[in-house]
Design a protein around this motif. Sequence first.
Motif, PDB file in Angstrom:
ATOM      1  N   ARG A 135      14.767   5.340  12.256  1.00  0.00           N
ATOM      2  CA  ARG A 135      14.093   4.627  11.178  1.00  0.00           C
ATOM      3  C   ARG A 135      14.922   3.430  10.720  1.00  0.00           C
ATOM      4  O   ARG A 135      14.379   2.358  10.425  1.00  0.00           O
ATOM      5  N   LEU A 136      16.222   3.621  10.643  1.00  0.00           N
ATOM      6  CA  LEU A 136      17.111   2.534  10.256  1.00  0.00           C
ATOM      7  C   LEU A 136      17.043   1.384  11.256  1.00  0.00           C
ATOM      8  O   LEU A 136      17.214   0.215  10.894  1.00  0.00           O
ATOM      9  N   LEU A 138      14.607  -0.011  12.629  1.00  0.00           N
ATOM     10  CA  LEU A 138      13.536  -0.965  12.392  1.00  0.00           C
ATOM     11  C   LEU A 138      13.971  -2.108  11.480  1.00  0.00           C
ATOM     12  O   LEU A 138      13.325  -3.154  11.438  1.00  0.00           O
ATOM     13  N   GLN A 139      15.045  -1.933  10.733  1.00  0.00           N
ATOM     14  CA  GLN A 139      15.487  -2.939   9.781  1.00  0.00           C
ATOM     15  C   GLN A 139      16.607  -3.818  10.333  1.00  0.00           C
ATOM     16  O   GLN A 139      17.130  -4.664   9.620  1.00  0.00           O
ATOM     17  N   PHE A 140      16.981  -3.634  11.595  1.00  0.00           N
ATOM     18  CA  PHE A 140      18.083  -4.397  12.169  1.00  0.00           C
ATOM     19  C   PHE A 140      17.584  -5.737  12.709  1.00  0.00           C
ATOM     20  O   PHE A 140      16.591  -5.809  13.438  1.00  0.00           O
ATOM     21  N   GLU A 144      22.366  -8.025  10.986  1.00  0.00           N
ATOM     22  CA  GLU A 144      22.868  -6.645  11.027  1.00  0.00           C
ATOM     23  C   GLU A 144      23.660  -6.386  12.309  1.00  0.00           C
ATOM     24  O   GLU A 144      24.709  -5.729  12.274  1.00  0.00           O
ATOM     25  N   ARG A 348      14.360   3.561  19.041  1.00  0.00           N
ATOM     26  CA  ARG A 348      12.962   3.199  18.876  1.00  0.00           C
ATOM     27  C   ARG A 348      12.280   2.912  20.211  1.00  0.00           C
ATOM     28  O   ARG A 348      11.169   3.367  20.466  1.00  0.00           O
ATOM     29  N   ARG A 466      21.588  -9.212   2.753  1.00  0.00           N
ATOM     30  CA  ARG A 466      20.887  -8.123   3.444  1.00  0.00           C
ATOM     31  C   ARG A 466      21.738  -6.858   3.320  1.00  0.00           C
ATOM     32  O   ARG A 466      22.909  -6.856   3.715  1.00  0.00           O
ATOM     33  N   ILE A 468      22.115  -3.872   4.735  1.00  0.00           N
ATOM     34  CA  ILE A 468      22.762  -3.201   5.868  1.00  0.00           C
ATOM     35  C   ILE A 468      23.919  -4.043   6.403  1.00  0.00           C
ATOM     36  O   ILE A 468      25.016  -3.519   6.661  1.00  0.00           O
TER      37      ILE A 468
END
Length: 505
Positions: A135-136, A138-140, A144, A348, A466, A468
């Motif tokens: 899940r994490l 998806l935000q990269f 990041e 993913r 951001r 992360i």
Amino acid sequence: MPGDPMLLLAPLLSPDAWLYVLIGVALGVLFGSLPGFTATMGLAVLTPFTFWVKPDQAMAMLLGLLVSAIFSGGVPAILLNTPGTPASIAMTWDGHPLARQGRAGLALGLNAIGAFLGIFLSLVVLLIAALPLSRLALQFGPAEYFAVAVFGLSTIVGVSGGSMLKGVATGIIGLLLAVIGLDSITGYPRFTFGQPELLDGVSFIPVMVGLFGIAEVFTQMVSPPRQQLDGSTQTTNMLPTREEARPLWMHGLRGSLMGIWIGIMPAAGADVGAILAWDQSRRFSKTPEKFGKGSLEGLIAATTGANAGIGGSLVTTLALGIPGDSAAAVLIGALLMHGLQPGPLLFRNRPDLVATIVALVFMASLVTLVWGLLGAKVLAKILKIRDQYLWATVLAVALGGSYALNQSTGDVWTALLGGVLGFLLRQQGFPMGPLVLALILGPMAESNLRRALALSEGSMATFVTRPISLLFLVLAALTLLWPLFSKKGGDSRLPDSSVPDSDTL
């Protein structure tokens, strides 16, 4: 998802997977049982030969080798008081005294059981961590990825050994090697000196073969000959009695948790996990005075601590693309060679591959357990192989594999030059870990820095606005500043009392 039972069961039902795991385990037993021939060396030598097989088959061999090599390193540690791999250093402290007491079979049996227990528990942690990590992912973005690469590079401090200056120097060498070739953004050639062979950059795998394979052979050639095995060594009675086994489970669990935690920390290594697991086990033991003199509790803690680091290291390697240790660095190189980019997106885009890796490690640990309990006498005989035969074989395989990778004599010269460089650096006490980290993470940091700046129109604020990326940059800063705090607070290493005196071994 990686935790999908069907994804995990597929390799377990594949005869091909079992075959390649068996091949990897057999090679790992050879490299791990012989002092000096480490798991990293075996992975580096084997990787070029996996180019002609599918990625899952390649991973089966490489992971089988890694798992069995860490376990097999305990064999010479127990029988000869000579660690087969750095991860088996702590196994000498109680394993060899047990062998001298005529209980070598029991020590080897605990080594096999502890290896399986540590790896199994570490895989459970990996499966639990897979969902939140995916899940994490998806935000990269580029910011990041850059922050993660900087955090990985900051761990050079942790793998520099006794000299931070030497670690930074080898890290700079790795960064210089990483920028050779065409610029990833503009396509402009850099540091190629007019040589077309360098336009694609320095091939990672031949460098690893040279640094960890050829350099190790050169080092052993100038080192004193290793101790030979006494043929009268007793290798029966592999299992403890019920009374002996009862207190061992808690020490094995504690050692596994310590090994997993240390394995997750980038660049810490299985040797650190084994030592800390042994020390913590002694602190909680009801009979600490037996540690270093043949304690079953100390041996099971060291064994589980060393092997649990495999799964812990895979968490960092697969989720962040940061090698947990030098062996993980070679695994990343193998994944890249097969067109697979380790990192957050792997969970993913290829959950099937992550699940396959978990299943293959379990399969390798199961084969290793059976082999460790049934093949003790064969393992002992491996130690009788003459060094000269081993050196010649490793050199031939290393150079042959480097050439076979691209059918290029340039890769052979790269491996040889890497071997010479690695040998010279080792002779002067320079660590190899920083060079490997810089060679892998340097391109990742550079390309994502430039992409992030392009997307933000040159604004550096994108890295701190951001969450992360800010988190990993803060972690990188703390990692770099940690030596200053540790010096002010005293030596952060284990106290001398945690290492048995020589007269107890």
